[in-house]
Each structure stands twice: as C-alpha cells, then as structure tokens.
Design an enzyme around this catalytic site. Structure first.
Site, mmCIF file in Angstrom:
data_model
loop_
_atom_site.group_PDB
_atom_site.id
_atom_site.type_symbol
_atom_site.label_atom_id
_atom_site.label_comp_id
_atom_site.label_asym_id
_atom_site.label_seq_id
_atom_site.Cartn_x
_atom_site.Cartn_y
_atom_site.Cartn_z
ATOM 1 C CE1 TYR A 20 69.421 46.855 47.628
ATOM 2 C CE2 TYR A 20 71.602 45.905 46.995
ATOM 3 C CZ TYR A 20 70.721 47.115 47.391
ATOM 4 O OH TYR A 20 71.575 48.477 47.672
ATOM 5 C CG PHE A 27 72.221 50.997 36.835
ATOM 6 C CD1 PHE A 27 71.440 51.082 37.864
ATOM 7 C CD2 PHE A 27 71.845 49.874 35.759
ATOM 8 C CE1 PHE A 27 70.411 49.996 38.176
ATOM 9 C CE2 PHE A 27 71.075 49.029 36.145
ATOM 10 C CZ PHE A 27 70.039 49.044 37.198
HETATM 11 C C1 LIG Z 1 73.837 48.224 52.764
HETATM 12 C C2 LIG Z 1 73.041 49.144 53.491
HETATM 13 C C3 LIG Z 1 72.497 50.203 52.507
HETATM 14 C C4 LIG Z 1 72.308 48.524 54.425
HETATM 15 O O1 LIG Z 1 71.416 49.685 55.085
HETATM 16 P P1 LIG Z 1 70.772 49.377 56.686
HETATM 17 O O2 LIG Z 1 69.857 50.486 56.704
HETATM 18 O O3 LIG Z 1 71.808 48.939 57.530
HETATM 19 O O4 LIG Z 1 69.947 48.029 56.426
HETATM 20 P P2 LIG Z 1 68.638 47.597 57.109
HETATM 21 O O5 LIG Z 1 68.991 48.056 58.805
HETATM 22 O O6 LIG Z 1 67.403 48.032 56.628
HETATM 23 O O7 LIG Z 1 68.829 46.004 56.956
HETATM 24 C C5 LIG Z 1 67.852 45.202 56.524
HETATM 25 C C6 LIG Z 1 68.145 43.819 56.867
HETATM 26 O O8 LIG Z 1 69.331 43.456 55.896
HETATM 27 C C7 LIG Z 1 70.500 43.223 56.532
HETATM 28 N N1 LIG Z 1 71.699 43.648 56.118
HETATM 29 C C8 LIG Z 1 71.793 44.948 55.358
HETATM 30 N N2 LIG Z 1 72.954 45.197 55.034
HETATM 31 C C9 LIG Z 1 73.502 44.055 54.857
HETATM 32 C C10 LIG Z 1 74.790 43.706 54.387
HETATM 33 N N3 LIG Z 1 75.759 44.340 53.947
HETATM 34 N N4 LIG Z 1 75.011 42.509 54.458
HETATM 35 C C11 LIG Z 1 74.292 41.245 54.972
HETATM 36 N N5 LIG Z 1 73.066 41.885 55.577
HETATM 37 C C12 LIG Z 1 72.736 43.087 55.450
HETATM 38 C C13 LIG Z 1 70.398 43.493 57.933
HETATM 39 O O9 LIG Z 1 71.062 42.855 58.908
HETATM 40 C C14 LIG Z 1 68.749 43.490 58.068
HETATM 41 O O10 LIG Z 1 68.789 42.059 58.430
HETATM 42 P P3 LIG Z 1 67.406 41.772 59.469
HETATM 43 O O11 LIG Z 1 66.016 42.090 58.809
HETATM 44 O O12 LIG Z 1 67.333 40.223 59.575
HETATM 45 O O13 LIG Z 1 67.593 42.191 60.850
HETATM 46 C C15 LIG Z 1 74.138 50.000 54.345
HETATM 47 O O14 LIG Z 1 74.991 48.983 55.042
HETATM 48 C C16 LIG Z 1 75.334 50.791 53.367
HETATM 49 O O15 LIG Z 1 75.038 51.895 52.744
HETATM 50 N N6 LIG Z 1 76.338 50.236 53.064
HETATM 51 C C17 LIG Z 1 77.431 50.517 52.237
HETATM 52 C C18 LIG Z 1 76.890 50.971 50.974
HETATM 53 C C19 LIG Z 1 76.389 49.983 50.143
HETATM 54 O O16 LIG Z 1 76.921 48.954 49.790
HETATM 55 N N7 LIG Z 1 75.124 50.328 49.489
HETATM 56 C C20 LIG Z 1 74.621 49.529 48.530
HETATM 57 C C21 LIG Z 1 74.999 49.738 46.993
HETATM 58 S S1 LIG Z 1 74.084 48.541 45.922
#
Ligand SMILES: CC(C)(COP(=O)(O)OP(=O)(O)OC[C@H]1O[C@@H](n2cnc3c(N)ncnc32)[C@H](O)[C@@H]1OP(=O)(O)O)[C@@H](O)C(=O)NCCC(=O)NCCS
Length: 397
Positions: free
Chosen positions: A122, A397
C-alpha cells in the site's frame, strides 16, 4: 484502462467469496453471510471485471479517526481488498485504489485507513504506517504488584447483551487517543457476533463513573489445564480500568498464559506485574496504514507542538491536489507557493507516518523517508509533530 464499477447489492456475496479466496480462506456459509451482509455498505463496494467476470474488489466503510488535539476526522476504512489469483499484477488493485480514494475525496473523507495483509502493497498508494502494536505473552500466577491501581469491579456479559454492552463502552472510549476509530455496528456483528456460538469471554470493567473498559478473550492453545487465553479486544478508559481488566484476566482459573496482539506500544504491563518478567514482548507489527486523502484538511485539523515554523513540500502522485508546500507553526497551517522554498520534503506515505505522532520527522529523514533542505528545520519539525503520547487504534478490520 480498467473500468471500476460500484457493485450492486446482489453482487456482494460474489465479492465476498472472491475476497475470501484471495486470502486463501473458505467462503462464508449461509449463516456467516447473513451476519456479514450488513457490513457491505451500498455505494461503497467496488468491483472490476475481466472478460465479463468479477476479478477484483475493494470496499470502504465510514468511520472517524481521532487525531492529535482531539479532532475526529471522517475516514474511509478500506477493507475486503482482493484480486482473483489468475488476474493479479495487471493493475486491478491500482485501478480500485485510485477510484476508492477519488470517491473518498469527493465525499469529504479526510483520511483513509486500512490494515495490510502484506507491508509492501500500500505504500505506492500513499499509505504509511501510522500506528503500531506489540504482541505480548503474560505468565499467570504472579499477579499484579500490590501498588498497582486497584480498579473497580469486573463482570461477564453473555449472549445478546455482549454486542450492545461492549459497543456502548467502546463508543465512549473510541476517540480518547490519537489513532482511535469509531466502530459502526456491523463491525461487531462480523467479529464478536460470529463468535457467539463458540466459547469466549466478554468482561466489562466498572469504575467510579460506570462502565469504563472491556476485554474479549477466547481459548488458545493448551490442554485441560494450562490453557492459553487469547485476548482479542481490550480497551480501557484509564489506568485503573486497564489494571482491573488485566488483573481479572491473569487471575482466571486454569489459564497459564495470556496472549494478546497489537497492544499499545506504551502499555505498561511490566510496571503492573509483581514479576515484570512475567510479560514477554513476542513481536511488534504495523497496525494502522493511514492515507491523508485531503492533506490541507488533515494538517489543519491536528494540533501542533511549540516550535518555529517549518515548510514541508508534499508530493502526492495519486491525488495531485495535495501536492504543495505547507507552512506549519503552532497556530496552524498555511499553503504557500507550490514552487516556493521548503525546509523538508516527503511524499504522502511518509507524511502519514509522522501525522499521528508515531514517527518523528528526524527519524524519517535519517532513514531516507523525508528529504532535508534545512537541517535546522528538523528539530522544529520534531517538536511540531510530537504528541507526547503513543498513537494506537485497537480495532482490526
Ligand atoms: C494484493 C493484491 C490485492 C494486489 O492486486 P493486483 O491487482 O495484483 O495489484 P496491481 O497489479 O494493481 O499492483 C500494483 C503494483 O503493486 C505491486 N504489488 C501488488 N501486490 C503486491 C504484493 N503482494 N507484494 C508486493 N508488491 C505488490 C505490483 O507488483 C505492482 O507494482 P508496479 O506498479 O511496480 O508494477 C492481490 O495480490 C491479492 O488479492 N492478494 C491476496 C489478498 C490480499 O492480500 N489482499 C489485501 C488485503 S489487505
């Protein structure tokens, strides 16, 4: 361009299933969904489709956050963020987050707040760690020191009385320290409410002015004897209430150990215990990930320590309206010419790390989070941002 849309109410269960799957968890059964559904606020649940199917979701609900000085700021509490495992890393979260923050800004929310599954997600969206907590394990048997505050009385509440009783106490305590947030009623249904058919303990502390603290605990590891009790929630209005609740928990028959996560960094358990080594700090973790959605409003709302004025250049890639130079002194904040001189410079995430008083600007500068143009400004910035109290939330949350 990925199109984010507001989901219709009949899509919430699919969104919840998607979110649970992204967290590698079971989907809610029918009873679980009935409890969970009210916590999906119409108009605030977002989704994004790929090839005509829901592939990502995020939502927020409305709370208020206490900031230094006592103001309570409208906040988007961001949660249920998930992208389908076969659709990740193609910008879906980025699109969801851009829309969510734009919606928050448009509806007058000054802050956004979340709890992060992973610490690397984030920051790029302007969230910084703004409160932290520590995990503790306390050996029972030794009790509290004789000089520890006596506290009042503790009573157990059960059944249908649990949520209204605890919610009323929390409502009164929620904003007592910077970082605290309010809890909408659906929060309780999804947390305490879902435990009602399992054993747990809900204890309420009564002090001279009435109910002033509560603790929720459930059974952890251990056998018939030597049980571990896990504290899930503990809020106390003052030191006497905190001592009263901990004395009660540590005095429970058969509990050999009491564990709790994300307790305030300044909770003085060692000072309360007859044997200070009965408590072990087993970990420390980020708690609040804070996003200043409206930087001018957020800066104007908090109080500042006594120090000479400091000019801070703030950069905000995602909400460029926040980018600018802010002159802060104890009387308030003024926006100066955007290309004018600044003493210090940071981005939105690094500003959030200092905003509630968790990290001093000098520490953030020493570790590369803030840039320094005038070294003399650092002690002034430290004094301005200092709060004398450790921020903490205590609501997950
Ligand atoms: C975390 C999550 C929501 C990311 O979604 P996503 O659609 O893959 O994210 P994006 O493609 O928009 O990524 C944007 C950037 O963040 C990075 N990023 C996304 N998730 C990341 C992670 N878990 N760790 C490190 N970097 C991450 C991407 O590499 C990308 O980097 P860039 O802009 O340099 O290319 C997804 O992986 C997920 O659902 N994870 C499991 C559930 C979870 O953890 N949810 C969050 C609850 S708080």
């Amino acid at each position: 361009m990925t199109a984010v849309r507001v989901l219709a109410e009949d899509e919430y269960r699919a969104a919840h299933r998607l979110f649970a799957g992204a967290l590698l968890q079971d989907a809610a059964d029918d009873a679980g969904w009935e409890r969970t559904r009210p916590s999906y606020p119409p108009g605030r649940v977002l989704g994004v489709d790929v090839d005509g199917e829901l592939a990502g979701t995020a939502m927020s609900f409305a709370v208020r956050t206490a900031v230094p000085g006592g103001a309570a700021l409208p906040t988007a509490a961001v949660t249920r963020v998930g992208v389908r495992a076969d659709r990740t890393r193609r910008g879906l979260l980025s699109a969801l987050m851009a829309r969510l923050l734009a919606d928050a800004r448009a509806s007058g929310e000054v802050l956004a707040s979340l709890r992060a599954s992973e610490a690397r997600i984030y920051g790029r969206f302007g969230y910084g760690t703004a409160t932290r907590g520590r995990a503790v394990a306390v050996r029972t048997g030794g009790g509290l020191r004789a000089t520890a505050p006596a506290g009042g009385t503790v009573r157990l509440v059960t059944g249908d009385a649990v949520v209204p009783t605890l919610a009323a106490v929390h409502d009164a305590l929620a904003l007592r320290r910077a970082g605290g947030i309010t809890r909408p009623r659906p929060w309780w249904a999804g947390t305490v409410g879902r435990r009602l058919d399992r054993w747990f303990l809900a204890a309420v502390h009564r002090g001279p002015a009435g109910d002033d603290g509560f603790a929720v605990a459930a059974a952890g590891d251990g056998g018939f004897v030597e049980r571990t009790l896990r504290v899930l929630d503990l809020h106390a209005g003052d030191d006497a209430a905190a001592a009263g609740l901990w004395r009660f928990l540590l005095g429970l028959d058969l509990a050999a150990r009491v564990e709790a996560d994300l307790r305030p960094l300044d909770e003085p358990l060692d000072l309360l215990l007859a044997d200070p080594r009965d408590v072990t700090v087993t970990g420390e973790a980020d708690e609040t990930w804070l996003r200043l959605v409206d930087v001018p409003a957020a800066l104007a709302a908090r109080s500042w320590g006594a120090a000479p004025a400091v000019r801070i250049a703030v950069h905000d890639r995602l909400l460029p309206g926040n980018t600018g130079v802010y002159r802060i002194d104890p009387d308030g904040v003024e926006r100066t010419a955007p290309d004018g001189p600044a003493d210090l410079e940071c981005d939105a995430a690094a500003l959030a790390a200092a905003y509630l008083g968790d990290r001093a600007p000098s520490r953030l500068a020493a570790t590369g989070w803030w840039r320094v143009h005038s070294a003399a400004a650092l002690p002034a910035a430290d004094a301005l941002f200092a709060t004398g109290a450790v921020p903490w939330c205590g609501t997950f949350f």
